[in-house]
Scaffold this motif. Structure first.
Motif, mmCIF file in Angstrom:
data_model
loop_
_atom_site.group_PDB
_atom_site.id
_atom_site.type_symbol
_atom_site.label_atom_id
_atom_site.label_comp_id
_atom_site.label_asym_id
_atom_site.label_seq_id
_atom_site.Cartn_x
_atom_site.Cartn_y
_atom_site.Cartn_z
ATOM 1 N N GLN A 44 0.999 -1.337 0.099
ATOM 2 C CA GLN A 44 0.021 0.053 -0.015
ATOM 3 C C GLN A 44 0.858 1.354 0.031
ATOM 4 O OE1 GLN A 44 -2.410 0.708 3.368
ATOM 5 N NE2 GLN A 44 -4.122 1.547 2.118
ATOM 6 N N GLU A 58 3.663 0.217 2.514
ATOM 7 C CA GLU A 58 3.548 -0.703 3.826
ATOM 8 C C GLU A 58 3.443 -2.058 3.049
ATOM 9 O OE1 GLU A 58 0.911 -0.111 7.030
ATOM 10 O OE2 GLU A 58 1.269 -1.983 7.711
ATOM 11 N N ALA A 61 0.434 -8.615 4.645
ATOM 12 C CA ALA A 61 0.226 -9.943 4.294
ATOM 13 C C ALA A 61 -1.175 -10.475 3.798
ATOM 14 C CB ALA A 61 0.461 -10.826 5.683
ATOM 15 N N ARG A 62 -1.055 -11.288 2.775
ATOM 16 C CA ARG A 62 -2.240 -11.920 2.380
ATOM 17 C C ARG A 62 -2.005 -13.283 2.025
ATOM 18 N NH1 ARG A 62 -3.689 -7.683 3.459
ATOM 19 N NH2 ARG A 62 -4.766 -6.091 2.269
ATOM 20 N N PRO A 73 -5.540 -10.712 6.537
ATOM 21 C CA PRO A 73 -4.532 -10.982 7.428
ATOM 22 C C PRO A 73 -5.261 -11.081 9.115
ATOM 23 C CG PRO A 73 -4.010 -8.974 6.944
ATOM 24 C CD PRO A 73 -5.128 -9.608 5.819
ATOM 25 N N ASN A 116 5.473 -5.288 9.024
ATOM 26 C CA ASN A 116 4.768 -5.362 10.409
ATOM 27 C C ASN A 116 5.615 -6.490 11.211
ATOM 28 O OD1 ASN A 116 2.394 -3.399 10.375
ATOM 29 N ND2 ASN A 116 2.259 -4.514 8.410
ATOM 30 N N ASP A 178 3.409 1.394 15.443
ATOM 31 C CA ASP A 178 2.149 1.108 14.693
ATOM 32 C C ASP A 178 0.918 1.433 15.644
ATOM 33 O OD1 ASP A 178 0.592 0.831 12.586
ATOM 34 O OD2 ASP A 178 1.368 -1.321 12.224
ATOM 35 N N ASP A 179 -0.390 1.875 15.318
ATOM 36 C CA ASP A 179 -1.520 2.036 15.657
ATOM 37 C C ASP A 179 -1.168 2.928 16.949
ATOM 38 O OD1 ASP A 179 -2.579 0.218 13.990
ATOM 39 O OD2 ASP A 179 -1.787 -1.498 15.505
ATOM 40 N N LYS A 202 -6.033 4.849 12.128
ATOM 41 C CA LYS A 202 -7.095 5.253 11.191
ATOM 42 C C LYS A 202 -8.229 5.542 12.250
ATOM 43 C CE LYS A 202 -10.373 2.754 8.378
ATOM 44 N NZ LYS A 202 -11.666 2.382 9.356
ATOM 45 N N GLU A 235 -2.471 7.021 8.789
ATOM 46 C CA GLU A 235 -3.124 5.721 8.026
ATOM 47 C C GLU A 235 -4.469 5.945 8.100
ATOM 48 O OE1 GLU A 235 -1.350 2.217 9.744
ATOM 49 O OE2 GLU A 235 -3.180 2.245 11.243
ATOM 50 N N GLU A 238 -9.050 8.498 3.915
ATOM 51 C CA GLU A 238 -9.937 7.954 2.864
ATOM 52 C C GLU A 238 -10.250 9.295 2.026
ATOM 53 O OE1 GLU A 238 -12.814 5.681 4.770
ATOM 54 O OE2 GLU A 238 -11.686 3.892 4.812
ATOM 55 N N PHE A 257 -6.926 4.524 1.541
ATOM 56 C CA PHE A 257 -7.664 4.267 0.254
ATOM 57 C C PHE A 257 -7.760 5.546 -0.657
ATOM 58 C CE2 PHE A 257 -10.496 0.661 2.400
ATOM 59 C CZ PHE A 257 -9.239 -0.060 2.578
ATOM 60 N N PRO A 262 -4.076 -1.509 -0.452
ATOM 61 C CA PRO A 262 -3.122 -2.719 -0.703
ATOM 62 C C PRO A 262 -3.288 -3.433 -2.036
ATOM 63 C CG PRO A 262 -4.137 -2.708 1.336
ATOM 64 C CD PRO A 262 -4.895 -1.887 0.835
HETATM 65 P P1 C2E Z 1 -2.229 -2.323 9.962
HETATM 66 O O1 C2E Z 1 -1.018 -2.656 10.268
HETATM 67 O O2 C2E Z 1 -2.966 -1.216 11.005
HETATM 68 O O3 C2E Z 1 -2.282 -2.124 8.560
HETATM 69 C C1 C2E Z 1 -3.439 -1.103 8.178
HETATM 70 C C2 C2E Z 1 -4.590 -2.089 7.861
HETATM 71 O O4 C2E Z 1 -5.685 -0.865 7.594
HETATM 72 C C3 C2E Z 1 -4.531 -2.800 6.475
HETATM 73 O O5 C2E Z 1 -5.462 -3.895 6.814
HETATM 74 C C4 C2E Z 1 -5.192 -1.967 5.410
HETATM 75 O O6 C2E Z 1 -5.548 -2.411 4.271
HETATM 76 C C5 C2E Z 1 -6.276 -1.173 5.994
HETATM 77 N N1 C2E Z 1 -6.281 0.296 5.467
HETATM 78 C C6 C2E Z 1 -5.352 1.012 4.802
HETATM 79 N N2 C2E Z 1 -6.000 2.130 4.094
HETATM 80 C C7 C2E Z 1 -6.999 2.170 4.649
HETATM 81 C C8 C2E Z 1 -8.331 2.936 4.452
HETATM 82 O O7 C2E Z 1 -8.122 4.024 4.127
HETATM 83 N N3 C2E Z 1 -9.551 2.494 5.105
HETATM 84 C C9 C2E Z 1 -9.726 1.451 5.542
HETATM 85 N N4 C2E Z 1 -10.897 1.239 6.076
HETATM 86 N N5 C2E Z 1 -8.914 0.406 5.899
HETATM 87 C C10 C2E Z 1 -7.581 1.046 5.294
HETATM 88 P P2 C2E Z 1 -5.044 -5.408 6.259
HETATM 89 O O8 C2E Z 1 -4.146 -5.295 5.207
HETATM 90 O O9 C2E Z 1 -6.219 -6.179 6.451
HETATM 91 O O10 C2E Z 1 -4.175 -5.626 7.599
HETATM 92 C C11 C2E Z 1 -4.688 -5.807 8.852
HETATM 93 C C12 C2E Z 1 -3.661 -5.776 9.843
HETATM 94 O O11 C2E Z 1 -3.111 -7.226 10.004
HETATM 95 C C13 C2E Z 1 -2.622 -5.068 9.982
HETATM 96 O O12 C2E Z 1 -3.068 -3.656 10.530
HETATM 97 C C14 C2E Z 1 -1.516 -5.469 10.703
HETATM 98 O O13 C2E Z 1 -1.499 -5.383 12.276
HETATM 99 C C15 C2E Z 1 -1.581 -7.014 10.414
HETATM 100 N N6 C2E Z 1 -0.926 -7.514 9.650
HETATM 101 C C16 C2E Z 1 -0.804 -7.572 8.256
HETATM 102 N N7 C2E Z 1 0.410 -8.132 7.618
HETATM 103 C C17 C2E Z 1 0.868 -8.336 8.736
HETATM 104 C C18 C2E Z 1 2.486 -8.932 8.546
HETATM 105 O O14 C2E Z 1 2.992 -9.424 7.905
HETATM 106 N N8 C2E Z 1 2.908 -9.275 9.969
HETATM 107 C C19 C2E Z 1 2.172 -8.870 10.900
HETATM 108 N N9 C2E Z 1 2.717 -9.185 12.372
HETATM 109 N N10 C2E Z 1 0.849 -8.379 11.208
HETATM 110 C C20 C2E Z 1 0.439 -7.922 9.766
#
Ligand code: C2E
Ligand code: CA
Ligand code: CA
Ligand code: CA
Length: 278
Positions: A44, A58, A61-62, A73, A116, A178-179, A202, A235, A238, A257, A262
């Motif tokens: 993304q 960033e 993972a998928r 994820p 991450n 993060d967060d 967010k 982050e 939108e 977005f 992503p």
């Molecule tokens: P995160 O690190 O807070 O990543 C941001 C999440 O917000 C991502 O969800 C992304 O798709 C989503 N997002 C980004 N921009 C927007 C937006 O404008 N609006 C909305 N509604 N959502 C947005 P995603 O890809 O589903 O990932 C969810 C969480 O899973 C991540 O939150 C992270 O904590 C975890 N994650 C993902 N990949 C990995 C990884 O490789 N390792 C680890 N440890 N955690 C991961």
């Protein structure tokens, strides 16, 4: 009443067995997924709106299961964090990331890829060793990799984490919180871990333009970040209104977005061509 009790007991035993079975099979599915290399990176974009250029991305993972499409994820990260399978998965993701992003000539333009990691990974340098090796062997410079560690989970050994973070920084690898603002550590983590970069969640960004009281928290986080001279990335951006508000308050590094979802590497490579490098 006795029979009702017995029946309830039986139902419960069956339910517990079923949930054990589901856990077991998820473990096996993930194991198989690791062997078949089913975990893939999505990217993304992170944009610097002050120059309309690409700061980096960033990696998210998928899980691409055969015949099943993509799994988010949210559905497997919480499990694999507990099972420890997050370690080989992260290695697999980093290996693919450096191979793919290596094709983009970022060596010259210095964009950053954020990966991450879970707190455990920052508490034991060994868990990162294989990933670091992949990074050092790649066409990217270590300074182009950053780790994001969430504030939602507790560190069990802050002293050790702070050492690992320092070690990473010596190699040029930055660690971002993060967060930020949503979890345990907050400002004390930032100081103890000597963190210099925040990802504003967010949850705060979405209060822009509303009467939600959390908007004042967003303002405080930004004020803190500016005072402490930290890098800040917002982050979940939108809308144009959110982007503009953040920029006016000095947060020009933005992800969401509004700029791009992503996406798999092919789409991301295309995206990169359409935007100037920093
Ligand atoms: P995160 O690190 O807070 O990543 C941001 C999440 O917000 C991502 O969800 C992304 O798709 C989503 N997002 C980004 N921009 C927007 C937006 O404008 N609006 C909305 N509604 N959502 C947005 P995603 O890809 O589903 O990932 C969810 C969480 O899973 C991540 O939150 C992270 O904590 C975890 N994650 C993902 N990949 C990995 C990884 O490789 N390792 C680890 N440890 N955690 C991961
Ligand atoms: Ca993240
Ligand atoms: Ca985040
Ligand atoms: Ca988040």
């Amino acid at each position: 009443l006795f029979f009702v009790g017995v029946a309830l007991g039986l139902v419960m035993i069956v339910a517990i067995r079923l949930s054990e079975f589901r856990k077991l099979s998820l473990h096996t599915l993930v194991e198989r997924g690791i062997q078949n290399r089913e975990f893939i990176p999505y990217y993304q974009p992170i944009v610097d709106v002050s120059s309309n250029s690409l700061y980096g991305c960033e990696m998210l993972a998928r899980w691409k299961r055969r015949g099943q499409g993509l799994i988010s994820p949210m559905e497997f990260i919480p499990y694999v964090e507990k099972s420890g399978q997050i370690l080989p998965i992260t290695d697999q993701l980093i290996e693919k990331t450096v191979a793919e992003i290596g094709k983009l000539n970022w060596g010259e333009t210095q964009q950053v890829i954020s990966v991450n990691v879970v707190p455990d990974q920052l508490e034991q340098l060994e868990t990162l060793e294989s990933s670091l090796k992949l990074i050092h062997q790649s066409r990217l410079q270590p300074s182009q990799i950053a780790f994001e560690v969430t504030e939602r989970k507790r560190f069990t050994n802050l002293a050790m984490a702070s050492q690992v973070i320092e070690m990473l920084r010596c190699q040029g690898i930055d660690v971002k919180l993060d967060d930020a603002g949503t979890g345990y550590g907050g400002f004390s983590y930032i100081q103890q871990l000597n963190i210099r970069s925040l990802k504003i969640d967010k949850m705060f960004v979405e209060t822009i333009g509303t009467t939600d009281l959390k908007l004042s928290l967003l303002d405080s986080i930004i004020a803190f970040g500016r005072k402490a001279n930290m890098e800040m990335i917002a982050e979940g951006v939108e809308t144009q209104e959110q982007s503009q508000y953040l920029a006016e308050h000095g947060v020009t590094l933005q992800q969401g977005f509004y700029f791009g979802r992503p996406m798999p590497f092919r789409d991301f490579a295309y995206y990169c061509k359409s935007i100037v490098s920093r």
